[in-house]
Motif scaffolding. Structure first.
Motif, PDB file in Angstrom:
ATOM      1  N   ALA A  51      48.033  52.681  40.606  1.00 37.73           N
ATOM      2  CA  ALA A  51      48.561  53.670  39.665  1.00 37.73           C
ATOM      3  C   ALA A  51      49.282  52.959  38.522  1.00 37.73           C
ATOM      4  O   ALA A  51      50.021  51.999  38.732  1.00 37.73           O
ATOM      5  N   ASN A  52      49.031  53.419  37.293  1.00 33.77           N
ATOM      6  CA  ASN A  52      49.680  52.897  36.078  1.00 33.77           C
ATOM      7  C   ASN A  52      49.241  51.484  35.692  1.00 33.77           C
ATOM      8  O   ASN A  52      49.898  50.834  34.877  1.00 33.77           O
ATOM      9  N   LEU A  53      48.144  51.005  36.275  1.00 30.45           N
ATOM     10  CA  LEU A  53      47.663  49.667  35.941  1.00 30.45           C
ATOM     11  C   LEU A  53      46.397  49.754  35.099  1.00 30.45           C
ATOM     12  O   LEU A  53      45.596  50.674  35.258  1.00 30.45           O
ATOM     13  N   ASP A  54      46.188  48.756  34.231  1.00 31.90           N
ATOM     14  CA  ASP A  54      44.976  48.740  33.418  1.00 31.90           C
ATOM     15  C   ASP A  54      43.800  48.251  34.262  1.00 31.90           C
ATOM     16  O   ASP A  54      43.992  47.671  35.342  1.00 31.90           O
ATOM     17  N   PRO A  55      42.555  48.475  33.808  1.00 33.31           N
ATOM     18  CA  PRO A  55      41.375  48.139  34.627  1.00 33.31           C
ATOM     19  C   PRO A  55      41.307  46.682  35.066  1.00 33.31           C
ATOM     20  O   PRO A  55      40.865  46.393  36.175  1.00 33.31           O
ATOM     21  N   THR A  56      41.755  45.754  34.219  1.00 33.01           N
ATOM     22  CA  THR A  56      41.700  44.337  34.592  1.00 33.01           C
ATOM     23  C   THR A  56      42.605  44.041  35.779  1.00 33.01           C
ATOM     24  O   THR A  56      42.216  43.352  36.727  1.00 33.01           O
ATOM     25  N   VAL A  57      43.807  44.586  35.753  1.00 30.93           N
ATOM     26  CA  VAL A  57      44.748  44.360  36.858  1.00 30.93           C
ATOM     27  C   VAL A  57      44.280  45.108  38.102  1.00 30.93           C
ATOM     28  O   VAL A  57      44.430  44.622  39.226  1.00 30.93           O
ATOM     29  N   ARG A  58      43.678  46.287  37.922  1.00 27.41           N
ATOM     30  CA  ARG A  58      43.133  47.011  39.071  1.00 27.41           C
ATOM     31  C   ARG A  58      42.106  46.165  39.810  1.00 27.41           C
ATOM     32  O   ARG A  58      42.089  46.116  41.045  1.00 27.41           O
ATOM     33  N   ALA A  59      41.245  45.502  39.067  1.00 29.39           N
ATOM     34  CA  ALA A  59      40.243  44.637  39.678  1.00 29.39           C
ATOM     35  C   ALA A  59      40.901  43.487  40.433  1.00 29.39           C
ATOM     36  O   ALA A  59      40.437  43.090  41.506  1.00 29.39           O
ATOM     37  N   GLN A  60      41.987  42.970  39.894  1.00 28.94           N
ATOM     38  CA  GLN A  60      42.718  41.901  40.572  1.00 28.94           C
ATOM     39  C   GLN A  60      43.315  42.408  41.882  1.00 28.94           C
ATOM     40  O   GLN A  60      43.314  41.699  42.905  1.00 28.94           O
ATOM     41  N   VAL A  61      43.824  43.624  41.884  1.00 30.46           N
ATOM     42  CA  VAL A  61      44.393  44.203  43.106  1.00 30.46           C
ATOM     43  C   VAL A  61      43.321  44.317  44.187  1.00 30.46           C
ATOM     44  O   VAL A  61      43.555  44.001  45.362  1.00 30.46           O
ATOM     45  N   VAL A  62      42.137  44.781  43.825  1.00 30.92           N
ATOM     46  CA  VAL A  62      41.037  44.875  44.791  1.00 30.92           C
ATOM     47  C   VAL A  62      40.717  43.496  45.357  1.00 30.92           C
ATOM     48  O   VAL A  62      40.497  43.341  46.572  1.00 30.92           O
ATOM     49  N   ARG A  63      40.706  42.472  44.517  1.00 28.87           N
ATOM     50  CA  ARG A  63      40.451  41.114  45.005  1.00 28.87           C
ATOM     51  C   ARG A  63      41.538  40.676  45.984  1.00 28.87           C
ATOM     52  O   ARG A  63      41.256  40.034  47.003  1.00 28.87           O
ATOM     53  N   LEU A  64      42.788  41.013  45.690  1.00 29.28           N
ATOM     54  CA  LEU A  64      43.891  40.639  46.580  1.00 29.28           C
ATOM     55  C   LEU A  64      43.773  41.351  47.926  1.00 29.28           C
ATOM     56  O   LEU A  64      44.087  40.767  48.974  1.00 29.28           O
ATOM     57  N   VAL A  65      43.332  42.597  47.905  1.00 27.07           N
ATOM     58  CA  VAL A  65      43.124  43.330  49.158  1.00 27.07           C
ATOM     59  C   VAL A  65      42.041  42.654  49.993  1.00 27.07           C
ATOM     60  O   VAL A  65      42.189  42.471  51.213  1.00 27.07           O
ATOM     61  N   MET A  66      40.969  42.245  49.358  1.00 24.76           N
ATOM     62  CA  MET A  66      39.891  41.582  50.083  1.00 24.76           C
ATOM     63  C   MET A  66      40.317  40.208  50.588  1.00 24.76           C
ATOM     64  O   MET A  66      39.899  39.769  51.665  1.00 24.76           O
ATOM     65  N   GLU A  67      41.187  39.532  49.863  1.00 28.34           N
ATOM     66  CA  GLU A  67      41.727  38.265  50.327  1.00 28.34           C
ATOM     67  C   GLU A  67      42.637  38.469  51.537  1.00 28.34           C
ATOM     68  O   GLU A  67      42.650  37.642  52.462  1.00 28.34           O
ATOM     69  N   ALA A  68      43.393  39.570  51.533  1.00 29.68           N
ATOM     70  CA  ALA A  68      44.243  39.885  52.685  1.00 29.68           C
ATOM     71  C   ALA A  68      43.388  40.084  53.932  1.00 29.68           C
ATOM     72  O   ALA A  68      43.734  39.618  55.031  1.00 29.68           O
ATOM     73  N   LYS A  69      42.255  40.751  53.775  1.00 25.17           N
ATOM     74  CA  LYS A  69      41.341  40.931  54.901  1.00 25.17           C
ATOM     75  C   LYS A  69      40.822  39.584  55.395  1.00 25.17           C
ATOM     76  O   LYS A  69      40.783  39.323  56.607  1.00 25.17           O
ATOM     77  N   GLN A  70      40.432  38.720  54.483  1.00 30.85           N
ATOM     78  CA  GLN A  70      39.920  37.400  54.861  1.00 30.85           C
ATOM     79  C   GLN A  70      40.977  36.587  55.602  1.00 30.85           C
ATOM     80  O   GLN A  70      40.651  35.750  56.448  1.00 30.85           O
ATOM     81  N   ALA A  71      42.246  36.843  55.301  1.00 32.73           N
ATOM     82  CA  ALA A  71      43.347  36.145  55.978  1.00 32.73           C
ATOM     83  C   ALA A  71      43.678  36.771  57.325  1.00 32.73           C
ATOM     84  O   ALA A  71      44.603  36.309  58.016  1.00 32.73           O
ATOM     85  N   GLY A  72      42.961  37.840  57.709  1.00 29.63           N
ATOM     86  CA  GLY A  72      43.166  38.468  59.011  1.00 29.63           C
ATOM     87  C   GLY A  72      44.095  39.662  58.997  1.00 29.63           C
ATOM     88  O   GLY A  72      44.378  40.233  60.064  1.00 29.63           O
ATOM     89  N   GLN A  73      44.579  40.054  57.828  1.00 27.82           N
ATOM     90  CA  GLN A  73      45.455  41.224  57.759  1.00 27.82           C
ATOM     91  C   GLN A  73      44.642  42.515  57.793  1.00 27.82           C
ATOM     92  O   GLN A  73      43.473  42.551  57.398  1.00 27.82           O
ATOM     93  N   THR A  74      45.276  43.561  58.261  1.00 27.74           N
ATOM     94  CA  THR A  74      44.698  44.901  58.233  1.00 27.74           C
ATOM     95  C   THR A  74      45.311  45.643  57.053  1.00 27.74           C
ATOM     96  O   THR A  74      46.518  45.546  56.821  1.00 27.74           O
ATOM     97  N   VAL A  75      44.484  46.365  56.303  1.00 29.38           N
ATOM     98  CA  VAL A  75      44.972  47.062  55.111  1.00 29.38           C
ATOM     99  C   VAL A  75      44.621  48.545  55.213  1.00 29.38           C
ATOM    100  O   VAL A  75      43.461  48.899  55.442  1.00 29.38           O
ATOM    101  N   LEU A  76      45.633  49.382  55.052  1.00 25.62           N
ATOM    102  CA  LEU A  76      45.446  50.825  54.945  1.00 25.62           C
ATOM    103  C   LEU A  76      45.610  51.168  53.475  1.00 25.62           C
ATOM    104  O   LEU A  76      46.672  50.959  52.901  1.00 25.62           O
TER     105      LEU A  76
END
Length: 295
Positions: free
Chosen positions: A157-182
Motif C-alpha cells: 500500500a502507498n508504494l510505487d510499482p518499482t518498489v512493489r516489485a522489490q517487495v515481491v522479490r523480498l517475499v520470495m527470498e524469505a521463502k527461499q530462506a525457509g520462512q513462511t509468509v502470510l
C-alpha cells in the motif's frame, strides 16, 4: 503445518467477522489472503496473533495455541499491520536499530540492507517521512527479523510499482530462506506472482482455496465460430469445459496439456483464436464479481 485453524470464529453480537474458518499453511509456504475490505482477512490475522480472542474454534502457530500461548506465537512471528505506526521522533536508522535490538537473534546490518534495497532515506525523522517512506521503513523492520513466520497485511500500500516489485522479490527470498509468509493483499498480480496457495474470503467465510501451481497450468482458448463445433476429445473427459456465447464466440478451458487439443481445434471451424492463462482474476471474480484490484 506451521499454521492451523479449526472452525475459527469471531462474532460481535449477531455479526460474524470470521465464521468457521478451517485452514492450514505449511512451513516454507507463501500463502495469500484475498478478499475486499470487510471479508475477514485482518480479523483472521489478529486472531492468529492473539490480539483478538475467538468466539469459538482454535488456531495454532508452530504448535503454540494462539489464544493461550500468544506471547510464544508473537516470538515466532514478524507482523506488518495494515496501518503501521512507528516512533515519530526517531530517525529511520534509529527505528531499524531499535527493532533489531528487540529480537536477540536479529542482525542490525540486515535491517539496514533491506532499507537500502527499498531506497529509503533513513536519516529522516519518521514524522517527516511521506506515507510511502513510512511503509518502506515498516517493511524493513518486518522483513529484517528473520522470524519463522512473516505476516504482511497490505504490504505494498502507498508504494510505487518499482518498489512493489522489490517487495515481491523480498517475499520470495524469505521463502527461499525457509520462512513462511502470510500475504494479505488486494493486488492480484502480486499475489499471483508470490504465493504458493491463495485463500479467498467473503463476508467472514473462507469460500475457496486455490493452489497456484494448478492455476498456472490452466489455459483458456477464446475463438470465433464459423460453423458447428465438433465434439471434443473423449480422453479430456471432465477436464475440458466448452462454453458457446450468443455472439458466435466459444470459450474453452482446461488444466491439461494443450497438444491433443490442438489436433481437435485444427479441424474446428474457428477464427481469431486466442490462447491465454486463466489467471487468478478469473477465480477471484467467481466469488467477488468486479471487485478485484490490480496494478
Amino acid at each position: 503445518m506451521l499454521i492451523e485453524t479449526e472452525s475459527l470464529t469471531k462474532r460481535y453480537g449477531d455479526f460474524a467477522a470470521l465464521s468457521d474458518c478451517t485452514m492450514d499453511v505449511a512451513a516454507g509456504e507463501v500463502f495469500g489472503l484475498l478478499g475486499p475490505n470487510g471479508a475477514g482477512k485482518t480479523t483472521l490475522l489478529r486472531l492468529l496473533l492473539g490480539f483478538l480472542q475467538p468466539t469459538s474454534g482454535r488456531a495454532t502457530i508452530d504448535g503454540c495455541d494462539c489464544q493461550r500461548q500468544s506471547v510464544a506465537v508473537r516470538e515466532r512471528t514478524s507482523y506488518l499491520p495494515g496501518e503501521a505506526r512507528l516512533f515519530g521522533k526517531m530517525r529511520g536508522r534509529e527505528v531499524l536499530d531499535f527493532f533489531a535490538d528487540v529480537r536477540p537473534s536479529s542482525r542490525r546490518e540486515r535491517f539496514h540492507q533491506l532499507a537500502e534495497r527499498l531506497e529509503l532515506d533513513t536519516s529522516r525523522r519518521v514524522a517527516m517521512m511521506s506515507t510511502g517512506m513510512r511503509q518502506k521503513l515498516a517493511l524493513a523492520v518486518t522483513l529484517g527479523a528473520e522470524s519463522p513466520l512473516v505476516i504482511l497485511d497490505e504490504p505494498t500500500a502507498n508504494l510505487d510499482p518499482t518498489v512493489r516489485a522489490q517487495v515481491v522479490r523480498l517475499v520470495m527470498e524469505a521463502k527461499q530462506a525457509g520462512q513462511t509468509v502470510l500475504f494479505s493483499s488486494h493486488v492480484l498480480s502480486e499475489v499471483e506472482e508470490a504465493c504458493d496457495r491463495v485463500a479467498i474470503l467473503r463476508g467472514g467465510l473462507l469460500v475457496h482455496t486455490q493452489a497456484m501451481a494448478d492455476l498456472r497450468r490452466r489455459h483458456r482458448i477464446r475463438a470465433t465460430l464459423t460453423g458447428t463445433l465438433p465434439a471434443p476429445p473423449a480422453d479430456y473427459g471432465d477436464q475440458l469445459t466448452v462454453r458457446e456465447t450468443e455472439l458466435d464466440q466459444v470459450i474453452i478451458e482446461t488444466p491439461l496439456q494443450l497438444g491433443p487439443l490442438f489436433g481437435w481445434l485444427s479441424n474446428a471451424p474457428l477464427a481469431e483464436v486466442r490462447i491465454e492463462p486463466v489467471g487468478l482474476r478469473a477465480v477471484y471474480e467467481r466469488f467477488h464479481g468486479e471487485t478485484a484490484h490490480d496494478a
